[in-house]
Write a protein that holds these residues in place. Sequence first.
Motif, short mmCIF file in Angstrom:
data_model
loop_
_atom_site.label_atom_id
_atom_site.label_comp_id
_atom_site.label_asym_id
_atom_site.label_seq_id
_atom_site.Cartn_x
_atom_site.Cartn_y
_atom_site.Cartn_z
N VAL A 30 62.44 3.78 37.11
CA VAL A 30 62.41 4.98 36.26
C VAL A 30 63.66 5.84 36.43
O VAL A 30 63.92 6.71 35.61
CB VAL A 30 61.16 5.86 36.50
CG1 VAL A 30 59.90 5.06 36.25
CG2 VAL A 30 61.15 6.46 37.88
N ASN A 73 54.36 6.25 31.12
CA ASN A 73 54.29 7.53 30.40
C ASN A 73 53.81 8.66 31.31
O ASN A 73 54.32 9.78 31.25
CB ASN A 73 53.37 7.41 29.18
CG ASN A 73 53.99 6.55 28.10
OD1 ASN A 73 55.21 6.37 28.06
ND2 ASN A 73 53.15 6.01 27.21
N LYS A 103 60.60 2.48 29.44
CA LYS A 103 59.52 2.38 28.45
C LYS A 103 59.54 1.03 27.73
O LYS A 103 58.48 0.46 27.44
CB LYS A 103 59.58 3.55 27.48
CG LYS A 103 59.12 4.84 28.17
CD LYS A 103 59.10 6.06 27.27
CE LYS A 103 58.41 7.21 28.03
NZ LYS A 103 58.53 8.49 27.34
N GLU A 142 64.72 6.51 31.24
CA GLU A 142 63.48 6.60 30.47
C GLU A 142 63.36 5.56 29.36
O GLU A 142 62.34 4.86 29.26
CB GLU A 142 63.35 8.02 29.89
CG GLU A 142 62.01 8.24 29.22
CD GLU A 142 61.65 9.72 29.10
OE1 GLU A 142 62.48 10.58 29.49
OE2 GLU A 142 60.55 10.02 28.62
N GLU A 143 64.41 5.44 28.57
CA GLU A 143 64.34 4.55 27.41
C GLU A 143 64.09 3.11 27.85
O GLU A 143 63.17 2.44 27.38
CB GLU A 143 65.67 4.65 26.65
CG GLU A 143 65.57 4.25 25.21
CD GLU A 143 66.93 4.44 24.52
OE1 GLU A 143 67.31 3.57 23.74
OE2 GLU A 143 67.61 5.45 24.82
N HIS A 178 58.94 15.21 33.79
CA HIS A 178 59.39 16.29 32.91
C HIS A 178 58.72 17.63 33.25
O HIS A 178 59.32 18.68 33.07
CB HIS A 178 59.15 15.90 31.44
CG HIS A 178 60.03 14.76 31.02
ND1 HIS A 178 61.40 14.76 31.23
CD2 HIS A 178 59.75 13.56 30.45
CE1 HIS A 178 61.91 13.62 30.79
NE2 HIS A 178 60.94 12.87 30.32
N PHE A 181 56.67 9.68 33.61
CA PHE A 181 57.67 10.54 32.97
C PHE A 181 57.10 11.91 32.61
O PHE A 181 57.82 12.91 32.60
CB PHE A 181 58.28 9.85 31.74
CG PHE A 181 59.38 8.90 32.14
CD1 PHE A 181 60.61 9.38 32.57
CD2 PHE A 181 59.17 7.53 32.14
CE1 PHE A 181 61.61 8.52 32.98
CE2 PHE A 181 60.16 6.65 32.55
CZ PHE A 181 61.39 7.15 32.96
N LEU A 232 68.01 9.50 34.87
CA LEU A 232 66.72 8.97 34.41
C LEU A 232 66.95 7.73 33.56
O LEU A 232 67.93 7.64 32.82
CB LEU A 232 65.97 10.04 33.59
CG LEU A 232 65.33 11.18 34.39
CD1 LEU A 232 64.73 12.20 33.44
CD2 LEU A 232 64.29 10.66 35.37
#
Lengths: 490, 96
Positions: free
Chosen positions: A117, A26, A51, A47-48, A33, A29, A45
Amino acid sequence: MSQDLTIKEQLDQLKNKQVKASDLINESFKKIHENEKHIEAFITLNEEQAKLDAKKLDEQGFDEKYPLFGMPIGIKDNIVTKGLKTTAASQILANFDDPLYDATVVKKLKEAGAINVGKMNMDEFAMGSTTENSSFHVTKNPWNTDYVPGGSSGGSAAAVAAGMVPFALGTDTGGSVRQPAAFCGVVGMKPTYGRVSRFGLIAYASSLDQVGPLTRTVEDNARVLEVISGYDEMDLSSAPVDVPKFTDALTGDVAGLKIAVPKEYFQDGFDEDVKESVKHALKLLEDLGATWEEVSLPHLKYAASAYYIIAASEASSNLARFDGVRYGKRSENANNMLEMYTKSRSEGFGEEVKRRIILGTFAMSSDFYEDYYKKALQVRTLIKQDFENVLSEYDCIIGPTTPSTAYKFGEKSKDPLRMYASDLTTVPVNLAGLPAISVPAGFHNDNNMPIGMQIIGRPFDESTVYRVAHAYEQETGFYKEKPQIGGAKS
Amino acid sequence: MSKISKEQIKHVAALARLEISEDNLDKYAQEVGTLIELAEELNEVDTTNVKPTTHMLQTKNVMREDEAKKWTTREDILKNAPDHKDGLFRVPSILE
């Protein structure tokens, strides 16, 4: 902030349950961002998925047998990632959304607990030294966004410098890990040729390419290289040699080491501040008990010429695989098979890539093969022998990583010849297949941009390279300085 | 005078399955010519009896049984293809 901690320190925090893998992801990211609009280090990215991966690790609980448990990592976009778009920053692969497998280095990182990532921006097919040749966007230097980040692994270096990820993978064919590391003030290692598997690396010049880590500290770098090194049955050019524990070399003890300093790295055309920084480093290493002497590498001045012929020749062959049949771009304007090849390639490749394919095809053609390609390979032998001669008497070679610090956008890149000449320091190392690191060596007095020092070692002796780099780093502490994103250094 | 002519650029590009527009031929001849000129400084070096280095490691042939291994499926191999039909890659006509 985890940005200030080494991988080891972060692992300790995970172990003591002070943080969770999800916290690290977190935070990564959040940084991305906040800063990505200024830096543009990424192409894709993840991201999903990242995580989800972190959550899974948290459920599993910390386990010491994963040497990179929960560590966020960026992967240069010429390294194939299963199910995650991989473009090599080229339009010809812009729709390569679903690669079938992970490169061996990615597989090893995942097995070590690292979390991908995203994919880092680069010069198209790793051809360039500013990341301006990306067909997507231009990455900026976190120390000052008017300046280039270097290249071709510019996205990887910039992301580490900006604290978006603790480490990233780059690839180095003629300096593409070390030069951006120098320009962005991070640590970048090109391992010995054959140390790291190239399986799943989109080939530029197969006899020169190596994957290497970009990190904030030497210790982190050694830790990542331990994970990605080793023989791979999927890459017969990987070497069946043991992988030492590189971190064991980080003792701070350099007493008795013999350092060679090539006079060619201190000639006119090299920035005075850069030269001064390296001289200062030598003085420092001397105080720690090492000795140094000036040497000569007489064939160095031919390295750039030999390199461009060899790299372009290998590229012209390697890039023949992009034909619009099995994956990648196919032109919509083709009426027959030959047009499909020609139009897909002409529409898909950028200018620099075409230029190198044409040069390589020319150098390999039957009329000119002896004059150019074979001649370049013979000169390569002489350059390799120069290094062998010096390294038979000395433990390592030290010089600047680059003749100058980073330059402003548009300052040099308009003149291909001048760009190519700036490869003098890094390119010969690839021709000789040796390991070499760039380590931060201070800041330029005029532009405040980072300076990089290069340490070159014997084949498969990354340990000595790390030992010297670490001793110097711990004495100077330049890695503690951080850029104010978008502005000058604090 | 560039080290490589516009005609040569056109020829070499065609060999590499690249198309360079007429407008750009001059630029490519100029740029590639500069690199070839740079490469000619290699002629200053005496390379009599010097063996070419094509590769870094002393590699030798590695022998193994010729066994087929299944590593993926036909569906997976086709999923990134620009065009396919009946489990095969489809391309434009080869013969007019």
